[in-house]
Design an enzyme around this catalytic site. Structure first.
Site, mmCIF file in Angstrom:
data_model
loop_
_atom_site.group_PDB
_atom_site.id
_atom_site.type_symbol
_atom_site.label_atom_id
_atom_site.label_comp_id
_atom_site.label_asym_id
_atom_site.label_seq_id
_atom_site.Cartn_x
_atom_site.Cartn_y
_atom_site.Cartn_z
ATOM 1 N N THR A 1 1.758 8.099 1.584
ATOM 2 C CA THR A 1 0.851 9.250 1.627
ATOM 3 C C THR A 1 -0.231 8.955 2.671
ATOM 4 O O THR A 1 -0.796 7.859 2.680
ATOM 5 C CB THR A 1 0.201 9.475 0.250
ATOM 6 O OG1 THR A 1 1.248 9.721 -0.695
ATOM 7 C CG2 THR A 1 -0.750 10.655 0.275
ATOM 8 N N TYR B 1 0.820 -1.217 0.000
ATOM 9 C CA TYR B 1 0.000 0.000 0.000
ATOM 10 C C TYR B 1 0.854 1.267 0.000
ATOM 11 O O TYR B 1 1.886 1.335 0.679
ATOM 12 C CB TYR B 1 -0.946 0.011 1.213
ATOM 13 C CG TYR B 1 -1.849 -1.193 1.242
ATOM 14 C CD1 TYR B 1 -2.967 -1.263 0.408
ATOM 15 C CD2 TYR B 1 -1.569 -2.291 2.058
ATOM 16 C CE1 TYR B 1 -3.782 -2.396 0.394
ATOM 17 C CE2 TYR B 1 -2.373 -3.420 2.053
ATOM 18 C CZ TYR B 1 -3.484 -3.470 1.227
ATOM 19 O OH TYR B 1 -4.275 -4.583 1.196
ATOM 20 N N ASP B 2 0.379 2.269 -0.778
ATOM 21 C CA ASP B 2 1.054 3.569 -0.816
ATOM 22 C C ASP B 2 0.253 4.653 -0.096
ATOM 23 O O ASP B 2 0.811 5.678 0.292
ATOM 24 C CB ASP B 2 1.224 4.022 -2.277
ATOM 25 C CG ASP B 2 2.044 3.029 -3.073
ATOM 26 O OD1 ASP B 2 3.063 2.547 -2.539
ATOM 27 O OD2 ASP B 2 1.642 2.712 -4.219
ATOM 28 N N TYR B 3 -1.068 4.449 0.024
ATOM 29 C CA TYR B 3 -1.956 5.488 0.537
ATOM 30 C C TYR B 3 -2.689 4.972 1.771
ATOM 31 O O TYR B 3 -3.385 3.948 1.693
ATOM 32 C CB TYR B 3 -2.972 5.896 -0.541
ATOM 33 C CG TYR B 3 -2.307 6.163 -1.873
ATOM 34 C CD1 TYR B 3 -1.595 7.347 -2.094
ATOM 35 C CD2 TYR B 3 -2.346 5.214 -2.890
ATOM 36 C CE1 TYR B 3 -0.951 7.578 -3.308
ATOM 37 C CE2 TYR B 3 -1.706 5.434 -4.100
ATOM 38 C CZ TYR B 3 -1.000 6.615 -4.305
ATOM 39 O OH TYR B 3 -0.357 6.830 -5.501
ATOM 40 N N ARG C 1 -4.101 0.267 -4.061
ATOM 41 C CA ARG C 1 -2.869 0.631 -3.348
ATOM 42 C C ARG C 1 -3.197 1.475 -2.108
ATOM 43 O O ARG C 1 -2.302 2.012 -1.463
ATOM 44 C CB ARG C 1 -1.907 1.408 -4.255
ATOM 45 C CG ARG C 1 -1.404 0.654 -5.487
ATOM 46 C CD ARG C 1 -0.421 -0.444 -5.199
ATOM 47 N NE ARG C 1 0.820 0.019 -4.549
ATOM 48 C CZ ARG C 1 1.757 -0.796 -4.065
ATOM 49 N NH1 ARG C 1 1.592 -2.118 -4.139
ATOM 50 N NH2 ARG C 1 2.836 -0.318 -3.492
#
Lengths: 308, 308
Positions: free
Chosen positions: B52, B18-20, B249
């Protein structure tokens, strides 16, 4: 189909057909602190014809003694305490007779002084209600307030009614008792009127206040003591054997279809709707016969005016 | 079926997948005024991995600027205003962008300062809310109060949210605007959470307060701006094109199934439920796969603790 009372002969017929007159108060006898036109004369006319009269109100903010004061102040003489059936009184009787709550148990009140007085008159201790310690100080709310953090283990019933003194602390404390002990503490309401008519406006009614704590707790009241609940009618009939034996000699007069008219009809009485409260003539005229009142009139005072 | 996060390799996998990261605040980051254990370190860990982060809260009592202050006070550094999405902000954006209410119209507020601030920041005049003239004086209620008898003809929207400052006057004035003009003034809610967790208790939530005026007026809100409504998700995606393109993500972290988890799932994100709020582990484990979160954990701080 319903019949409008608009001529003297109809009033004479009603005086011949009925011995027992049950009156809602708000919207029929008075609006707030103003008596409606020719109500005093109409009540005097009924007394003159030896009619039995009861005042049946869902407004739980007053106890029966307070209502006697109000009748006197508005110029309606000689009302006896036994003629007044308020939802605060009906609730207190329910807690004692049906719930059979022991007198050493306490009652948490979301409501006004009327409920407190009637419960105390039967020997109960009340918490909440008009307790000055629970009055909100402006915009502040304190989640550490003892009313929330130190629940009284002796509370054996939660009762709710119209609360002009409502605040977030009282609502949240009521919620704690409704959730306590796996939601088993009995929850009793005075009445569930959505709105409360006052000075030509619709204000928030007991039912809408109760809905807040119902919604938050996932619980509906276990009992509703006011109109249209028949426990109030049964109390009146217990005091008035003639009405019990012959309910068709009784006429329920009110301003609301879903409480007053249903209450009268379910109790086996005939019904008269007056248009001084919240219902409109075009709605009443269009009702199917199952829900239409037996009669309707512009106002209660027309009984007197039509005979002049 | 859901998976409990209970080992270091699972945390590494989540950091890879995961990015968010979207976080609910009450019950996840903090409980009332207390930050939950190792939340600061977990957020620092995510920043270190260039993730983020967004904070998405249904609590409308604060505006975004107030939340920045709260993050700082609790020792969470460097949060930017653009990372905070509160239901008060979402509501103000809704009134401006979707409702397109002209700026010379006024907004009646049943709620707290957060709603007022966000609406004023967009150029609207608010009425009601925290106006000191509407603070109830103890037990007194006056049906002649100008807030009831002199309705402002310029009110073009009624908005409602959590109101710790609730009283009978404000509820009844809100009802007047909801009934006014044949019930045509738009009615917008921040959120409809039934309860508001605070200090280990469940207090009255925005949804239960809104239910009072809904019930009395016979109107449901025309729109609900907070979670799980996707208008809030769409605002976040508009600010974060990477999440919009690839919602898988993104991970929505929250403590409520019916708001946070639904919000994440409906937005196409994976979900993580933490048990520091109102849900219980046995309930979560028993959920069918359609409503079960992707993962659950005892607390958010476990991300940090499991890596030690």
């Amino acid at each position: 189909m319903t019949t409008k009372i608009a001529a003297a002969h109809q009033v004479h017929q009603i005086l011949a057909d009925y011995d027992y007159f049950l009156f809602d108060c708000d919207g029929v006898i008075w609006l707030g602190d103003h008596i409606l036109p020719h109500v005093v004369e109409t009540l005097a006319l009924l007394k003159k014809h030896n009619k039995t009269v009861f005042f049946v109100t869902n407004n739980s903010s007053k106890a029966r003694d307070d209502y006697l004061e109000k009748f006197q102040k508005l110029g309606i003489p000689d009302v006896d305490k036994t003629e007044v059936f308020g939802s605060s009184y009906a609730l207190a009787v329910y807690v004692e007779k049906i719930l059979k709550l022991p007198k050493d148990k306490k009652v948490w009140v979301l409501g006004e002084a009327g409920i407190e007085k009637e419960l105390r008159a039967l020997g109960y201790t009340t918490l909440g209600g008009t307790d000055p310690a629970l009055v909100a100080d402006g915009l502040k709310f304190d989640a550490s307030h003892p009313a929330l953090t130190q629940l009284d283990p002796d509370v054996g019933a939660v009762v709710a009614g119209l609360s002009l003194n409502i605040n977030y602390l009282k609502l949240s404390a009521t919620l704690q008792y409704l959730l306590k002990d796996n939601k088993t503490i009995p929850f009793i309401a005075t009445n569930i009127d959505l709105t409360f008519p006052s000075k030509g406006m619709l204000l928030i009614g007991a039912g809408s206040i109760i809905e807040t704590v119902s919604f938050a707790s996932g619980r509906q009241p276990d009992a509703i003591c006011g109109k249209p609940n028949l426990s109030m009618m049964n109390s009146i009939k217990a005091d008035c054997p003639g009405l019990k034996e012959n309910p068709k000699r009784g006429l329920m007069v009110g301003d609301r279809l879903n409480t007053d008219m249903k209450f009268g009809r379910d109790g086996g009485l005939d019904t008269l709707l007056v248009l001084t409260g919240i219902e409109k003539e075009e709605v009443v005229k269009a009702l199917p016969s199952e829900t239409a009142p037996t009669y309707y009139a512009d106002k209660l005072g027309d009984f007197f005016e039509l005979l002049q």
